[in-house]
Write an enzyme that holds these catalytic residues in place. Structure first.
Site, PDB file in Angstrom:
ATOM      1  N   CYS A 101      49.742  64.566 -25.419  1.00  0.00           N
ATOM      2  CA  CYS A 101      50.513  64.261 -24.212  1.00  0.00           C
ATOM      3  C   CYS A 101      51.817  63.557 -24.556  1.00  0.00           C
ATOM      4  O   CYS A 101      52.874  63.867 -24.000  1.00  0.00           O
ATOM      5  CB  CYS A 101      49.683  63.399 -23.262  1.00  0.00           C
ATOM      6  SG  CYS A 101      50.558  62.925 -21.750  1.00  0.00           S
ATOM      7  N   CYS A 199      43.780  60.754 -17.175  1.00  0.00           N
ATOM      8  CA  CYS A 199      43.692  60.884 -15.722  1.00  0.00           C
ATOM      9  C   CYS A 199      42.767  62.000 -15.282  1.00  0.00           C
ATOM     10  O   CYS A 199      42.015  61.849 -14.330  1.00  0.00           O
ATOM     11  CB  CYS A 199      45.084  61.101 -15.140  1.00  0.00           C
ATOM     12  SG  CYS A 199      45.093  61.235 -13.338  1.00  0.00           S
TER      13      CYS A 199
END
Length: 388
Positions: A101, A199
């Site tokens: 990420c 998340c």
């Protein structure tokens, strides 16, 4: 950084990025906030808190008197990060999506977007530092000064062009000072709990989440003598060193009868992908859980190339997982340049394929690679030509 700049800060809703924005504005820079939305599937407040986080980020921007923009990178995240995450789990490995990420979203998609907005730099709330060495025209990635919060492990795939445009203001501070500053200036998230995990999984049971994307293929659970003591639900749902959720907690007496301790816990130790077998052992320090060496590929060096060779006895350090103490090791580059082997002074526990092996020279993060294999025995061949 003496000149004043237009700096775009990734405001996550947390206290670290909020204080980063405050410190930069205090220095006189033009600061703009961006909130990154990276996940949309079942995005609700029960499991994924992005809606709440955006409200917090907007409240911070209001207190600081800066603009904030909400940008959706969910499509990029799904293509560049989540797809690879699933491929690795399907192959029986345990990936670290936070590493990918950072490399693909926060310091690529976000950085590109910020540059289109006319930014000179971007900033995030990571606990790390960047140092420019003018003698070799190189940007170095350093550990955060608060060693308990250091996040250089997650940033090791950043390139020179990315580091040249990145700032980590809280990397110079201890977490306690960040909290103090946030409270002092009245930030609404000063006492907000640090986020954990990623998340798209949130607080839900991990196995429940993977079940939606990966096919189950049950198979036998074997002990270190090859005796079946249970059945696994699919190799993708287990990671090396795992203790909880194996499904054999009631087999203590069976373990004792096989020569183990009646009360010693079971740990996942090996995966036989070809035959769909999961091996478990009793005891934290079982030999199957200890590795003297590892091999890693898909290498990325912060400087753009492997570190210069040193004397054959020189030691570096490495982490094979986040929040691990630095482990002294010797480095040997693979002949094809695709990666390296590390040999450790002391055996390492539960070295896990798919995780990152990150190499350090003191406080400098040199880079790293994805672990392919853990090797129990020490090296016996002569690799002095490739070692530092």
């Amino acid at each position: 950084m003496s000149a004043l700049h237009r700096i775009v800060v990734g405001l996550s809703g947390g206290v670290d990025s909020a204080v980063s924005a405050h410190l930069l504005k205090q220095q006189g820079h033009e600061v703009v906030g961006i909130f990154m939305k990276n996940w949309e599937d079942d995005d609700d407040n029960e499991y994924c808190s992005s809606n709440i986080d955006f409200v917090d980020a907007a409240a911070v921007a209001d207190v600081l008197g800066i603009e904030i923009e909400h940008v959706n990178f969910a499509a990029d995240y799904k293509d560049r990060v989540f797809a690879e995450f699933l491929r690795e789990y399907q192959a029986g490995r345990t990936p670290n999506p936070d590493v990918l990420c950072n490399a693909e979203i926060k310091f690529k998609a976000f950085l590109d977007h910020a540059m289109r907005l006319g930014a000179d730099r971007i900033a995030t709330g990571h606990y790390a530092r960047v140092r420019h060495d003018p003698q070799c025209v190189e940007f170095q990635l350093l550990k955060g000064l608060d060693r308990s919060k250091d996040q250089s492990y997650f940033l090791h795939r950043l390139r020179q062009d990315q580091l040249a445009r990145s700032l980590f203001p809280v990397g110079e501070l201890p977490k306690t000072e960040v909290r103090r500053i946030a409270a002092e200036i009245g930030l609404p998230n000063a006492a907000k709990k640090d986020s954990t995990g990623i998340c798209f999984i949130g607080e839900r049971p991990f196995r429940e989440f993977l079940n939606r994307y990966l096919a189950n293929q049950p198979g036998p659970i074997l002990d270190d003598r090859g005796r079946q003591i249970g059945e696994h639900v699919g190799l993708s749902f287990y990671t090396l060193g795992q203790r909880k959720g194996i499904g054999i907690g009631g087999l203590r007496e069976a373990g004792a009868r096989r020569g183990g301790s009646e009360h010693a816990p079971w740990f996942v130790a090996r995966k036989d992908i070809e035959h769909n077998r999961l091996y478990v052992v009793q005891g934290h320090d079982h030999p199957w859980l200890l590795s003297h060496r590892l091999r890693a590929t898909d290498v990325s060096w912060v400087a753009g190339s492997a570190p210069a060779k040193r004397g054959s006895g020189a030691l570096l350090a490495a982490k094979t997982r986040y929040r691990q103490e630095d482990a002294a090791c010797r480095y040997a580059g693979l002949a094809d340049g695709s990666g390296f082997e590390l040999e450790f002074e002391q055996p390492q526990w539960a070295v896990t394929p798919g995780q990152s092996a990150v190499v350090y020279d003191g406080e400098i993060c040199l880079g790293g690679a994805v672990i392919d294999a853990a090797i129990s025995e020490r090296r016996t061949d002569d690799v002095s030509a490739q070692t530092f």
